[in-house]
Design a protein around this motif. Sequence first.
Motif, PDB file in Angstrom:
ATOM      1  N   MET A  32      13.557   3.278 -16.607  1.00  0.00           N
ATOM      2  CA  MET A  32      13.566   2.588 -15.267  1.00  0.00           C
ATOM      3  C   MET A  32      12.626   3.359 -14.285  1.00  0.00           C
ATOM      4  O   MET A  32      12.165   2.589 -13.555  1.00  0.00           O
ATOM      5  CB  MET A  32      15.005   2.665 -14.766  1.00  0.00           C
ATOM      6  N   PHE A  33      12.633   4.558 -14.458  1.00  0.00           N
ATOM      7  CA  PHE A  33      11.973   5.401 -13.240  1.00  0.00           C
ATOM      8  C   PHE A  33      11.025   6.385 -14.058  1.00  0.00           C
ATOM      9  O   PHE A  33      11.428   6.930 -15.190  1.00  0.00           O
ATOM     10  CB  PHE A  33      13.023   5.974 -12.529  1.00  0.00           C
ATOM     11  N   PRO A  34       9.683   6.694 -13.727  1.00  0.00           N
ATOM     12  CA  PRO A  34       8.994   7.816 -13.976  1.00  0.00           C
ATOM     13  C   PRO A  34       9.702   9.308 -13.722  1.00  0.00           C
ATOM     14  O   PRO A  34      10.387   9.102 -12.723  1.00  0.00           O
ATOM     15  CB  PRO A  34       7.771   7.687 -13.066  1.00  0.00           C
ATOM     16  N   ILE A  35       9.382  10.166 -14.363  1.00  0.00           N
ATOM     17  CA  ILE A  35      10.034  11.597 -14.186  1.00  0.00           C
ATOM     18  C   ILE A  35       9.917  11.796 -12.831  1.00  0.00           C
ATOM     19  O   ILE A  35      10.874  12.650 -12.236  1.00  0.00           O
ATOM     20  CB  ILE A  35       9.885  12.676 -15.333  1.00  0.00           C
ATOM     21  N   GLU A  36       9.005  11.542 -11.939  1.00  0.00           N
ATOM     22  CA  GLU A  36       8.608  11.967 -10.546  1.00  0.00           C
ATOM     23  C   GLU A  36       9.800  11.792  -9.610  1.00  0.00           C
ATOM     24  O   GLU A  36       9.919  12.282  -8.469  1.00  0.00           O
ATOM     25  CB  GLU A  36       7.462  11.674  -9.997  1.00  0.00           C
ATOM     26  N   PHE A  37      10.626  10.531  -9.893  1.00  0.00           N
ATOM     27  CA  PHE A  37      11.539  10.095  -9.250  1.00  0.00           C
ATOM     28  C   PHE A  37      12.831  10.923  -9.224  1.00  0.00           C
ATOM     29  O   PHE A  37      13.958  10.759  -8.351  1.00  0.00           O
ATOM     30  CB  PHE A  37      12.014   8.688  -9.470  1.00  0.00           C
ATOM     31  N   PHE A  38      12.935  11.950 -10.199  1.00  0.00           N
ATOM     32  CA  PHE A  38      14.301  12.863 -10.229  1.00  0.00           C
ATOM     33  C   PHE A  38      14.164  14.058  -9.614  1.00  0.00           C
ATOM     34  O   PHE A  38      13.201  14.577  -9.522  1.00  0.00           O
ATOM     35  CB  PHE A  38      14.505  12.797 -11.789  1.00  0.00           C
ATOM     36  N   THR A  62       0.782  -1.105   0.041  1.00  0.00           N
ATOM     37  CA  THR A  62       0.003   0.011   0.172  1.00  0.00           C
ATOM     38  C   THR A  62       0.739   1.283   0.076  1.00  0.00           C
ATOM     39  O   THR A  62       0.277   2.225  -0.256  1.00  0.00           O
ATOM     40  CB  THR A  62      -1.105   0.116   1.117  1.00  0.00           C
ATOM     41  N   GLN A  63       2.154   0.977   0.240  1.00  0.00           N
ATOM     42  CA  GLN A  63       3.036   2.332   0.373  1.00  0.00           C
ATOM     43  C   GLN A  63       3.135   2.923  -1.017  1.00  0.00           C
ATOM     44  O   GLN A  63       2.953   2.467  -2.107  1.00  0.00           O
ATOM     45  CB  GLN A  63       4.424   1.781   0.682  1.00  0.00           C
ATOM     46  N   LEU A  64       3.322   4.319  -1.026  1.00  0.00           N
ATOM     47  CA  LEU A  64       3.289   5.155  -2.341  1.00  0.00           C
ATOM     48  C   LEU A  64       4.663   5.800  -2.097  1.00  0.00           C
ATOM     49  O   LEU A  64       5.161   6.304  -1.060  1.00  0.00           O
ATOM     50  CB  LEU A  64       1.997   6.109  -2.323  1.00  0.00           C
ATOM     51  N   ILE A  65       5.486   5.682  -3.216  1.00  0.00           N
ATOM     52  CA  ILE A  65       6.686   6.519  -3.724  1.00  0.00           C
ATOM     53  C   ILE A  65       6.598   7.381  -4.602  1.00  0.00           C
ATOM     54  O   ILE A  65       6.463   6.872  -5.811  1.00  0.00           O
ATOM     55  CB  ILE A  65       8.042   5.599  -3.670  1.00  0.00           C
ATOM     56  N   ASN A  66       6.749   8.537  -4.440  1.00  0.00           N
ATOM     57  CA  ASN A  66       6.603   9.602  -5.562  1.00  0.00           C
ATOM     58  C   ASN A  66       5.039   9.686  -6.209  1.00  0.00           C
ATOM     59  O   ASN A  66       5.136   9.681  -7.362  1.00  0.00           O
ATOM     60  CB  ASN A  66       7.637   9.502  -6.367  1.00  0.00           C
ATOM     61  N   GLY A  67       4.271   8.892  -5.585  1.00  0.00           N
ATOM     62  CA  GLY A  67       2.857   8.786  -5.993  1.00  0.00           C
ATOM     63  C   GLY A  67       2.648   7.581  -6.608  1.00  0.00           C
ATOM     64  O   GLY A  67       1.389   7.485  -7.306  1.00  0.00           O
ATOM     65  N   TYR A  68       3.475   6.585  -6.606  1.00  0.00           N
ATOM     66  CA  TYR A  68       3.420   5.418  -7.422  1.00  0.00           C
ATOM     67  C   TYR A  68       3.312   4.271  -6.506  1.00  0.00           C
ATOM     68  O   TYR A  68       4.303   4.304  -5.305  1.00  0.00           O
ATOM     69  CB  TYR A  68       4.424   5.215  -8.441  1.00  0.00           C
ATOM     70  N   SER A  69       2.331   3.119  -6.350  1.00  0.00           N
ATOM     71  CA  SER A  69       2.585   2.141  -5.606  1.00  0.00           C
ATOM     72  C   SER A  69       3.554   1.134  -6.154  1.00  0.00           C
ATOM     73  O   SER A  69       4.028   1.394  -7.354  1.00  0.00           O
ATOM     74  CB  SER A  69       1.071   1.463  -5.749  1.00  0.00           C
ATOM     75  N   LYS A  70       3.813   0.017  -5.567  1.00  0.00           N
ATOM     76  CA  LYS A  70       4.822  -1.125  -6.221  1.00  0.00           C
ATOM     77  C   LYS A  70       4.281  -1.594  -7.535  1.00  0.00           C
ATOM     78  O   LYS A  70       4.903  -1.857  -8.475  1.00  0.00           O
ATOM     79  CB  LYS A  70       4.841  -2.018  -4.833  1.00  0.00           C
ATOM     80  N   THR A  71       2.952  -2.050  -7.358  1.00  0.00           N
ATOM     81  CA  THR A  71       2.313  -2.489  -8.574  1.00  0.00           C
ATOM     82  C   THR A  71       2.470  -1.308  -9.675  1.00  0.00           C
ATOM     83  O   THR A  71       2.741  -1.983 -10.789  1.00  0.00           O
ATOM     84  CB  THR A  71       0.829  -2.918  -8.281  1.00  0.00           C
ATOM     85  N   VAL A  94      19.311   7.679  -7.610  1.00  0.00           N
ATOM     86  CA  VAL A  94      17.871   7.888  -7.482  1.00  0.00           C
ATOM     87  C   VAL A  94      17.394   6.431  -6.297  1.00  0.00           C
ATOM     88  O   VAL A  94      16.610   6.729  -5.491  1.00  0.00           O
ATOM     89  CB  VAL A  94      17.332   7.672  -8.849  1.00  0.00           C
ATOM     90  N   ILE A  95      18.069   5.391  -6.660  1.00  0.00           N
ATOM     91  CA  ILE A  95      17.616   4.217  -5.896  1.00  0.00           C
ATOM     92  C   ILE A  95      17.842   4.538  -4.489  1.00  0.00           C
ATOM     93  O   ILE A  95      17.227   4.150  -3.423  1.00  0.00           O
ATOM     94  CB  ILE A  95      18.255   2.948  -6.294  1.00  0.00           C
ATOM     95  N   TYR A  96      19.073   4.931  -4.007  1.00  0.00           N
ATOM     96  CA  TYR A  96      19.569   5.155  -2.765  1.00  0.00           C
ATOM     97  C   TYR A  96      18.722   6.368  -1.989  1.00  0.00           C
ATOM     98  O   TYR A  96      18.820   6.336  -1.053  1.00  0.00           O
ATOM     99  CB  TYR A  96      21.249   5.159  -2.600  1.00  0.00           C
ATOM    100  N   SER A  97      18.273   7.279  -2.804  1.00  0.00           N
ATOM    101  CA  SER A  97      17.418   8.318  -2.191  1.00  0.00           C
ATOM    102  C   SER A  97      15.960   7.714  -1.867  1.00  0.00           C
ATOM    103  O   SER A  97      15.258   8.489  -0.903  1.00  0.00           O
ATOM    104  CB  SER A  97      17.269   9.355  -3.356  1.00  0.00           C
ATOM    105  N   LEU A  98      15.956   6.528  -2.231  1.00  0.00           N
ATOM    106  CA  LEU A  98      14.577   5.929  -1.744  1.00  0.00           C
ATOM    107  C   LEU A  98      14.931   5.061  -0.316  1.00  0.00           C
ATOM    108  O   LEU A  98      13.836   4.959   0.375  1.00  0.00           O
ATOM    109  CB  LEU A  98      13.901   5.136  -3.088  1.00  0.00           C
ATOM    110  N   LYS A  99      15.814   4.430  -0.584  1.00  0.00           N
ATOM    111  CA  LYS A  99      16.078   3.656   0.619  1.00  0.00           C
ATOM    112  C   LYS A  99      17.795   3.474   0.897  1.00  0.00           C
ATOM    113  O   LYS A  99      18.479   3.372  -0.149  1.00  0.00           O
ATOM    114  CB  LYS A  99      15.680   2.195   0.262  1.00  0.00           C
ATOM    115  N   GLN A 100      18.211   3.580   2.135  1.00  0.00           N
ATOM    116  CA  GLN A 100      19.635   3.703   2.331  1.00  0.00           C
ATOM    117  C   GLN A 100      20.400   2.221   2.180  1.00  0.00           C
ATOM    118  O   GLN A 100      21.609   2.108   2.034  1.00  0.00           O
ATOM    119  CB  GLN A 100      19.857   4.069   3.774  1.00  0.00           C
TER     120      GLN A 100
END
Lengths: 263, 264
Positions: free
Chosen positions: A191-197, A48-57, B50-56
């Motif tokens: 690899m990542f959506p742009i919200e991760f940068f 259920t966790q959201l990271i930068n607005g995205y769930s794991k799924t 980027v990955i390490y900014s999410l988890k240490q």
Amino acid sequence: MRKYLFIFKAELMSALQYVANILLHMITYFIVIIIFFYLWNYIYDDPTQLINGYSKTQMIWYVIITEIIWNIVSGRKLCRRICDDVKSGNIAYNMNKPYNYIGYILSSHLGEGIIKSLIYITFGIILGRVFLGAFPTLNVLSIVLVILSLILAVVIDTLFIIFIGLFSLYIEDANPLFWLYSKLILILGTMFPIEFFPEVIQKITTVSPIYVICYGPAKLFVDFNLNNALNIIAFQFIYLAVAFGLCGVLYAKGVKKLNVNGG
Amino acid sequence: MLMAVKNQIKVTLVSVKYALMREMLNKWTFLMNVFFMILNNASFILQWIVIYSLKQDIGGYTFEQVLLLWAFTASTFGISHFFFRKAYSLSDTITYGKLDSYLVQPKNILISAITSEVDASAIGDMLYALIIVLISKLTMWQVLLFMILSICGGVILTALAVILASLSFWLNKSDMIADTGNNMTTHFATYPEGIFNGIVKFLLYTIIPVGFTNYIPVSVMTNFDWKLTLMVIGATAFWVAAAFAIFYKGLRRYSSSNLMIAKI
């Protein structure tokens, strides 16, 4: 236009002979998805966790879609083909035919890609369903717009790779330029959506080809929004025209420098 | 025996030297290949930031250990593709009957066949590994250990490529299988071991030898362990022996295609 459709069809028929090869390539696709599946499982503490607005799924579906685009385009093969055409002098045989070289390369590459698209999309969706269980909420209209966006993304990416490949008319080997382009696409889009940068990178990426090639279609698939869809597709049409223009100019200038010895 | 090995190494180095000279004929292309390969590898640092900014902690690795993992990936890949480039197109050499010219040479057939070309961009991989080693501030002993483990890893990757290519003696068009197998190793080699578990982890220490080319070396560099170091050397010997055994077993089935080629 009919001649390009004919080339497209001929390549499609030829690709049908090599379905086994495409199926073997699926192993690599499968491995990449498995790696990201493990990676995001490790990073997300709970579903259920959201990271930068995205769930794991959503994150795993995002990679499934962007990797489909990446594999359909097969940029490395396309760039190498153009470089080899120039290096070997083969391009001379294409220049004196009653078609444009860019149109020829584009239609033949897309013809080859159509079988791949069907296989990759089917396999990707099965993979997502098996590993994730959930499927993003999409209705008929959203499915049509996502497919349109995917097609445009593939065509734009193909044109940009043709553009890079045409640099071999100026320098002997344009492959190193492709490595850089592909890594930018891979890291900032696949690899990542742009919200991760960071915000600065987000601003640049939003106006770059990465937005229309990777982020746009994948974002629409995992989190559909009609306004977003229309924006992304409009932006894709602009980029389509830009990419065509760039290829045309580069080819017209570069072909004058071409010097084929023998053959 | 020792003299024969010495001679073989001498011939191999001469072969590599001339292959490199061929690659350097166009200096601009050569330099561009090397430079862009370094950039290409360096771009992945952004992915890990980027990955390490999410988890240490990712799979029990710190950011510095991921850099070391990448250094091993680049160095092993670089060594294998620079010195033994033809191992990666050995399938074609076998399928199209191009082994003939190596069969008549008075040196080891397999080594002659896989050392006749170099990949200029692989120099970029090796330089990238060197840059990481320099910024990692390793001790002289650690640098020496890194070099030994990298050579072992490069040899294991080459052995795997030879084994996969040798399938061509038995199967038609097995080049795709070889490509897939070689790519598989590279994909896993750039992610920390700790994120994988179960059957995948088992595979990484068996048929996909990333455990010996990357994971154990990173562990040994962090906490030195003689047993693990010897295990890597033992695994290298095992993979080399397996590659030679499979290649020469397959060679008995080889038949020429009467292909006329000039080797200059």
